[in-house]
Design a protein around this motif. Structure first.
Motif, PDB file in Angstrom:
ATOM      1  N   GLU A 110       0.822  -1.210   0.000  1.00 25.86           N
ATOM      2  CA  GLU A 110       0.000   0.000   0.000  1.00 25.86           C
ATOM      3  C   GLU A 110       0.858   1.264   0.000  1.00 25.86           C
ATOM      4  O   GLU A 110       0.536   2.240  -0.689  1.00 25.86           O
ATOM      5  N   LEU A 111       1.953   1.252   0.755  1.00 26.46           N
ATOM      6  CA  LEU A 111       2.878   2.396   0.702  1.00 26.46           C
ATOM      7  C   LEU A 111       3.408   2.583  -0.714  1.00 26.46           C
ATOM      8  O   LEU A 111       3.469   3.700  -1.231  1.00 26.46           O
ATOM      9  N   MET A 112       3.779   1.471  -1.358  1.00 24.51           N
ATOM     10  CA  MET A 112       4.274   1.544  -2.736  1.00 24.51           C
ATOM     11  C   MET A 112       3.181   2.061  -3.670  1.00 24.51           C
ATOM     12  O   MET A 112       3.449   2.909  -4.534  1.00 24.51           O
ATOM     13  N   GLU A 113       1.969   1.601  -3.504  1.00 27.04           N
ATOM     14  CA  GLU A 113       0.864   2.062  -4.356  1.00 27.04           C
ATOM     15  C   GLU A 113       0.643   3.563  -4.202  1.00 27.04           C
ATOM     16  O   GLU A 113       0.377   4.253  -5.193  1.00 27.04           O
ATOM     17  N   GLN A 114       0.745   4.077  -2.999  1.00 23.27           N
ATOM     18  CA  GLN A 114       0.601   5.522  -2.768  1.00 23.27           C
ATOM     19  C   GLN A 114       1.693   6.291  -3.509  1.00 23.27           C
ATOM     20  O   GLN A 114       1.419   7.306  -4.159  1.00 23.27           O
ATOM     21  N   ALA A 115       2.932   5.810  -3.407  1.00 22.99           N
ATOM     22  CA  ALA A 115       4.057   6.482  -4.057  1.00 22.99           C
ATOM     23  C   ALA A 115       3.918   6.452  -5.576  1.00 22.99           C
ATOM     24  O   ALA A 115       4.124   7.467  -6.250  1.00 22.99           O
ATOM     25  N   VAL A 116       3.548   5.308  -6.118  1.00 19.01           N
ATOM     26  CA  VAL A 116       3.386   5.174  -7.570  1.00 19.01           C
ATOM     27  C   VAL A 116       2.236   6.052  -8.059  1.00 19.01           C
ATOM     28  O   VAL A 116       2.352   6.745  -9.078  1.00 19.01           O
ATOM     29  N   ALA A 117       1.122   6.052  -7.341  1.00 20.19           N
ATOM     30  CA  ALA A 117      -0.023   6.883  -7.737  1.00 20.19           C
ATOM     31  C   ALA A 117       0.359   8.358  -7.737  1.00 20.19           C
ATOM     32  O   ALA A 117       0.006   9.097  -8.672  1.00 20.19           O
ATOM     33  N   ARG A 120       2.533   9.162 -10.730  1.00 17.99           N
ATOM     34  CA  ARG A 120       1.716   9.238 -11.957  1.00 17.99           C
ATOM     35  C   ARG A 120       0.961  10.568 -12.023  1.00 17.99           C
ATOM     36  O   ARG A 120       0.903  11.206 -13.074  1.00 17.99           O
ATOM     37  N   VAL A 121       0.370  10.980 -10.905  1.00 12.98           N
ATOM     38  CA  VAL A 121      -0.357  12.255 -10.860  1.00 12.98           C
ATOM     39  C   VAL A 121       0.574  13.409 -11.232  1.00 12.98           C
ATOM     40  O   VAL A 121       0.166  14.354 -11.910  1.00 12.98           O
ATOM     41  N   ARG A 122       1.824  13.325 -10.804  1.00 11.62           N
ATOM     42  CA  ARG A 122       2.807  14.374 -11.100  1.00 11.62           C
ATOM     43  C   ARG A 122       3.371  14.278 -12.513  1.00 11.62           C
ATOM     44  O   ARG A 122       4.186  15.106 -12.905  1.00 11.62           O
ATOM     45  N   GLY A 123       2.946  13.267 -13.259  1.00 13.36           N
ATOM     46  CA  GLY A 123       3.386  13.125 -14.636  1.00 13.36           C
ATOM     47  C   GLY A 123       4.783  12.554 -14.799  1.00 13.36           C
ATOM     48  O   GLY A 123       5.403  12.712 -15.853  1.00 13.36           O
ATOM     49  N   ALA A 124       5.278  11.850 -13.797  1.00 17.42           N
ATOM     50  CA  ALA A 124       6.616  11.263 -13.884  1.00 17.42           C
ATOM     51  C   ALA A 124       6.646  10.156 -14.923  1.00 17.42           C
ATOM     52  O   ALA A 124       5.682   9.410 -15.082  1.00 17.42           O
ATOM     53  N   ARG A 125       7.761  10.055 -15.623  1.00 14.86           N
ATOM     54  CA  ARG A 125       7.924   8.959 -16.579  1.00 14.86           C
ATOM     55  C   ARG A 125       8.466   7.711 -15.908  1.00 14.86           C
ATOM     56  O   ARG A 125       8.185   6.600 -16.321  1.00 14.86           O
ATOM     57  N   ARG A 126       9.282   7.930 -14.839  1.00 11.68           N
ATOM     58  CA  ARG A 126       9.844   6.799 -14.096  1.00 11.68           C
ATOM     59  C   ARG A 126       9.858   7.118 -12.606  1.00 11.68           C
ATOM     60  O   ARG A 126       9.993   8.272 -12.205  1.00 11.68           O
ATOM     61  N   LEU A 127       9.732   6.060 -11.816  1.00 12.86           N
ATOM     62  CA  LEU A 127       9.984   6.146 -10.391  1.00 12.86           C
ATOM     63  C   LEU A 127      11.260   5.347 -10.157  1.00 12.86           C
ATOM     64  O   LEU A 127      11.323   4.160 -10.489  1.00 12.86           O
ATOM     65  N   LEU A 128      12.276   6.007  -9.644  1.00  7.31           N
ATOM     66  CA  LEU A 128      13.595   5.418  -9.444  1.00  7.31           C
ATOM     67  C   LEU A 128      13.844   5.170  -7.965  1.00  7.31           C
ATOM     68  O   LEU A 128      13.215   5.807  -7.111  1.00  7.31           O
ATOM     69  N   LEU A 129      14.786   4.297  -7.660  1.00  7.16           N
ATOM     70  CA  LEU A 129      15.202   4.095  -6.275  1.00  7.16           C
ATOM     71  C   LEU A 129      16.582   3.461  -6.248  1.00  7.16           C
ATOM     72  O   LEU A 129      17.018   2.834  -7.202  1.00  7.16           O
ATOM     73  N   ILE A 166      20.443   0.504  -8.628  1.00  2.49           N
ATOM     74  CA  ILE A 166      19.455   1.529  -8.981  1.00  2.49           C
ATOM     75  C   ILE A 166      18.395   0.856  -9.824  1.00  2.49           C
ATOM     76  O   ILE A 166      18.705   0.188 -10.811  1.00  2.49           O
ATOM     77  N   LEU A 167      17.153   0.996  -9.406  1.00  4.53           N
ATOM     78  CA  LEU A 167      16.017   0.362 -10.067  1.00  4.53           C
ATOM     79  C   LEU A 167      15.061   1.426 -10.582  1.00  4.53           C
ATOM     80  O   LEU A 167      15.022   2.538 -10.055  1.00  4.53           O
ATOM     81  N   ALA A 168      14.295   1.061 -11.607  1.00  5.17           N
ATOM     82  CA  ALA A 168      13.327   1.998 -12.184  1.00  5.17           C
ATOM     83  C   ALA A 168      12.025   1.285 -12.491  1.00  5.17           C
ATOM     84  O   ALA A 168      12.024   0.122 -12.903  1.00  5.17           O
ATOM     85  N   LEU A 169      10.942   1.999 -12.300  1.00  2.00           N
ATOM     86  CA  LEU A 169       9.617   1.562 -12.700  1.00  2.00           C
ATOM     87  C   LEU A 169       9.157   2.504 -13.793  1.00  2.00           C
ATOM     88  O   LEU A 169       9.043   3.721 -13.568  1.00  2.00           O
ATOM     89  N   ASP A 170       8.911   1.966 -14.983  1.00  2.00           N
ATOM     90  CA  ASP A 170       8.441   2.792 -16.101  1.00  2.00           C
ATOM     91  C   ASP A 170       6.958   3.071 -15.887  1.00  2.00           C
ATOM     92  O   ASP A 170       6.130   2.150 -15.897  1.00  2.00           O
ATOM     93  N   LEU A 171       6.612   4.332 -15.701  1.00  2.00           N
ATOM     94  CA  LEU A 171       5.228   4.712 -15.414  1.00  2.00           C
ATOM     95  C   LEU A 171       4.414   4.990 -16.685  1.00  2.00           C
ATOM     96  O   LEU A 171       3.230   5.294 -16.584  1.00  2.00           O
ATOM     97  N   ARG A 172       5.041   4.878 -17.819  1.00  2.00           N
ATOM     98  CA  ARG A 172       4.314   5.107 -19.086  1.00  2.00           C
ATOM     99  C   ARG A 172       3.592   3.861 -19.557  1.00  2.00           C
ATOM    100  O   ARG A 172       2.832   3.916 -20.502  1.00  2.00           O
ATOM    101  N   ARG A 173       3.840   2.754 -18.901  1.00  2.00           N
ATOM    102  CA  ARG A 173       3.201   1.479 -19.304  1.00  2.00           C
ATOM    103  C   ARG A 173       1.830   1.367 -18.721  1.00  2.00           C
ATOM    104  O   ARG A 173       1.487   1.840 -17.711  1.00  2.00           O
TER     105      ARG A 173
END
Length: 173
Positions: A110-117, A120-129, A166-173
């Motif tokens: 749920e914490l991850m879902e909040q961060a990803v959401a 996305r709202v901010r228009g990010a192309r990737r979430l990195l960590l 370093i990992l990335a989640l592509d938010l454009r998918r």
């Protein structure tokens, strides 16, 4: 258990959860003096107060339903990672921690879902960590959440340097 957006008066609770989860995660893995020094600097209430004051950052706090004890949190902010293709429309998941007693109950997800959401709202192309390369449990969690390896960095904890993936989640998918 509840997760809520952290507010200006939550810096102390975030700092406590940050230091406790860092200690719990890395005790016996990293040198004890390094952990203490890292927590003193990187988990001071002012670090969290600064993020809470930053419009570019967003923080969530996981608390027990009864007594509202802080047990975990997540932070996203503009990235500071050594990637050649870093862009202004990337965000970084700076921290996501949860006391191990609460693993497996969906709170981390749920914490991850909040961060990803929010990303996305901010228009990010990737979430990195960045994550300690030896933290197999965290690496598995990130893989289950769609993150892929995109690089490495060296990370200073106290007097020693460790390897991070370093990992990335592509938010454009």
């Amino acid at each position: 258990m509840r997760i809520r957006r952290a507010g200006a008066d939550d810096a102390g609770a975030l700092a406590l959860a940050g230091a406790a989860t860092f200690l719990e995660t890395f005790a016996g893995i990293l040198h004890g003096r390094d952990i203490v020094e890292h927590c003193r600097k990187q988990h001071a209430p002012q670090v969290y107060a600064d993020w809470l004051d930053d419009a570019g950052a967003a923080l969530w706090l996981a608390e027990t339903a009864e007594g509202a004890a802080p047990v975990g949190y997540a932070v996203i902010a503009p990235p500071k990672l050594p990637l050649h293709d870093l862009s202004e429309d990337d965000l970084e998941l700076k921290r996501i921690y949860l006391l191990s007693r609460f693993h497996g109950g969906g709170v981390g997800r749920e914490l991850m879902e909040q961060a990803v959401a929010e990303a996305r709202v901010r228009g990010a192309r990737r979430l990195l960590l960045g994550v300690y390369a030896g933290n197999t449990r965290a690496l598995a969690f990130y893989a289950r959440n769609g993150f892929e390896h995109v690089g490495e960095r060296r990370f200073q904890v106290g007097g020693n340097t460790y390897g991070d993936a370093i990992l990335a989640l592509d938010l454009r998918r």
